[in-house]
Design an enzyme around this catalytic site. Structure first.
Site, short mmCIF file in Angstrom:
data_model
loop_
_atom_site.label_atom_id
_atom_site.label_comp_id
_atom_site.label_asym_id
_atom_site.label_seq_id
_atom_site.Cartn_x
_atom_site.Cartn_y
_atom_site.Cartn_z
N TRP A 1 51.80 81.36 -3.22
CA TRP A 1 51.96 80.68 -4.73
C TRP A 1 53.07 79.83 -4.29
CZ3 TRP A 1 47.70 81.64 -7.64
CH2 TRP A 1 46.93 82.76 -7.25
N GLU B 1 45.81 92.18 20.64
CA GLU B 1 46.36 91.72 21.59
C GLU B 1 46.34 89.97 20.72
OE1 GLU B 1 47.17 91.61 24.99
OE2 GLU B 1 46.70 93.74 24.88
N GLU C 1 52.40 84.49 -0.51
CA GLU C 1 53.55 83.80 0.14
C GLU C 1 52.99 82.09 -0.93
OE1 GLU C 1 54.74 87.48 1.20
OE2 GLU C 1 53.32 86.11 2.53
N ASP D 1 46.20 78.02 10.94
CA ASP D 1 46.98 77.49 9.91
C ASP D 1 46.92 75.66 10.63
OD1 ASP D 1 49.31 77.24 8.28
OD2 ASP D 1 50.68 77.74 10.57
N ARG E 1 49.18 69.47 8.43
CA ARG E 1 49.17 69.17 9.21
C ARG E 1 47.86 67.92 10.07
NH1 ARG E 1 52.19 73.61 13.18
NH2 ARG E 1 51.64 74.24 11.18
N LEU F 1 27.48 90.41 11.31
CA LEU F 1 28.77 90.08 11.17
C LEU F 1 29.12 90.52 9.17
CD1 LEU F 1 31.07 89.31 13.02
CD2 LEU F 1 30.70 86.56 11.36
N HIS G 1 42.80 70.71 4.29
CA HIS G 1 41.71 71.95 3.72
C HIS G 1 40.29 72.10 4.06
CE1 HIS G 1 45.98 73.66 3.35
NE2 HIS G 1 45.94 73.13 2.20
N ASN H 1 46.26 73.68 9.05
CA ASN H 1 45.47 72.23 7.70
C ASN H 1 46.15 70.83 7.41
OD1 ASN H 1 43.45 74.21 8.19
ND2 ASN H 1 43.50 74.60 6.38
N ARG I 1 54.62 83.68 14.91
CA ARG I 1 54.56 84.71 13.81
C ARG I 1 53.76 85.15 13.13
NH1 ARG I 1 57.80 79.49 11.56
NH2 ARG I 1 56.03 78.99 9.97
N LEU I 2 53.53 86.43 12.33
CA LEU I 2 52.61 86.56 12.40
C LEU I 2 51.98 86.63 10.19
CD1 LEU I 2 52.38 90.37 14.03
CD2 LEU I 2 50.87 88.20 14.01
C1 IPE Z 1 50.15 82.07 7.10
O1 IPE Z 1 50.05 80.45 7.07
C2 IPE Z 1 48.82 81.98 5.35
C3 IPE Z 1 47.45 81.42 6.00
C4 IPE Z 1 47.34 80.84 6.90
C5 IPE Z 1 46.67 81.30 4.81
P1 IPE Z 1 51.58 79.79 6.42
O2 IPE Z 1 51.74 78.24 6.37
O3 IPE Z 1 51.39 80.21 4.80
O4 IPE Z 1 52.95 80.73 7.26
P2 IPE Z 1 54.06 80.14 7.66
O5 IPE Z 1 54.82 79.88 5.88
O6 IPE Z 1 54.44 79.12 7.87
O7 IPE Z 1 55.00 81.53 8.04
C1 IPE Z 2 47.00 76.59 6.45
O1 IPE Z 2 47.63 75.52 6.81
C2 IPE Z 2 45.44 76.96 5.59
C3 IPE Z 2 46.89 77.40 4.19
C4 IPE Z 2 47.59 78.50 4.20
C5 IPE Z 2 46.20 78.21 3.35
P1 IPE Z 2 48.51 75.29 5.80
O2 IPE Z 2 48.19 74.18 4.59
O3 IPE Z 2 49.27 75.87 6.33
O4 IPE Z 2 48.51 73.95 7.23
P2 IPE Z 2 50.41 73.03 7.78
O5 IPE Z 2 50.44 74.65 7.98
O6 IPE Z 2 51.29 72.96 6.35
O7 IPE Z 2 49.91 72.22 8.79
MG MG Z 3 50.72 76.48 7.44
#
Ligand code: IPE
Ligand code: IPE
Ligand code: MG
Length: 227
Positions: free
Chosen positions: A63, A194, A61, A13, A17, A125, A30, A15, A181-182
């Site tokens: 999409w 962990e 989600e 997560d 920002r 791997l 990305h 990318n 969060r997950l």
């Molecule tokens: C979780 O990241 C999904 C991926 C890394 C592919 P999101 O950016 O979609 O998650 P939320 O919306 O912040 O929970």
């Molecule tokens: C995670 O980075 C990649 C995907 C969910 C595809 P984000 O695109 O969610 O980046 P932030 O969270 O908006 O910075």
């Molecule tokens: Mg994100």
């Protein structure tokens, strides 16, 4: 005895920002993120303990994002699988996916099938990309299948039915980007994982930081409910 990081799962997560902070369009983040996937996969394939690296690339989600960003992610994935074939072969990495790729274009599905087939004999791997993946969806599907077959739902029968459980339980789950969060990722298999949350944005994540996290993981006390 210290813990073994056999299965590492990462929520990649941050990318968007990363790019926005630099005055760039989100998609640039990305692009950079895909380079980090390559670096980390190579690193993990040479690590003595890591057998499975599951990476959350696109959630059920995601999409909801603007069509332009979704389209870009699909193109990026397609190019990545094409261009990185050599990386998988050189490092003897088996490529796998979890999630419902039925919603992807047939060109992309073919690319996924091609790389899986090309790498299926490798064993240094297993890299599992989570694509259109959602844990709740997957658990519900498994339960539905058991019901349809008239089979009893137990922890074992349900656990074994879940598509992604063929890669085993997660030992260490990492989320970059600072959120704690997950986001619907591997809920079943992370029951005793962990957890590690780092503020580092995914495009800035390095093998060195992964190493530091693994060191921390080794010293954690995993009790699995015992004493
Ligand atoms: C979780 O990241 C999904 C991926 C890394 C592919 P999101 O950016 O979609 O998650 P939320 O919306 O912040 O929970
Ligand atoms: C995670 O980075 C990649 C995907 C969910 C595809 P984000 O695109 O969610 O980046 P932030 O969270 O908006 O910075
Ligand atoms: Mg994100």
């Amino acid at each position: 005895m210290s813990n073994i990081a056999r299965h590492i799962a990462i929520i990649m997560d941050g990318n968007g920002r990363w790019a926005t902070e630099r005055g760039l369009r989100r998609v640039k983040g990305h692009e950079r993120g895909a380079e980090v996937v390559r670096t980390l996969t190579t690193y993990a394939s040479n690590h003595p303990e890591i057998e499975v690296l599951t990476l959350y690339a696109f959630s059920t989600e995601n999409w909801k994002r603007p069509k332009m960003e979704v389209d870009f992610l699909m193109r990026l994935l397609n190019n990545y699988l094409k261009n990185e074939t050599e990386t998988y072969i050189r490092n003897e990495v088996r490529f796998e996916t979890i999630g419902d790729i039925g919603r992807f274009s047939s060109a992309l599905r073919n690319e996924i099938a091609r790389l899986k087939e090309r790498t299926r004999h490798f064993g240094k791997l297993t890299q599992v990309l989570a694509l259109n993946y959602g844990s709740q969806d997957e658990i519900a599907r498994a339960a539905k299948e058991l019901c349809q077959k008239g089979e009893e739902i137990t922890t074992d029968s349900l656990g074994n039915r879940i598509e992604s459980s063929r890669f085993g339980n997660v030992d260490l789950l990492i989320r970059t980007g600072g959120e704690q969060r997950l986001s619907n990722f591997l809920l079943w298999q992370s029951a005793y994982a962990e957890l590690f949350f780092t503020p580092t944005l995914w495009p800035d994540f390095t093998p060195d930081e992964l190493d530091t996290i693994i060191e921390d993981f080794k010293n954690r006390q995993r009790r699995f409910g015992g004493i």
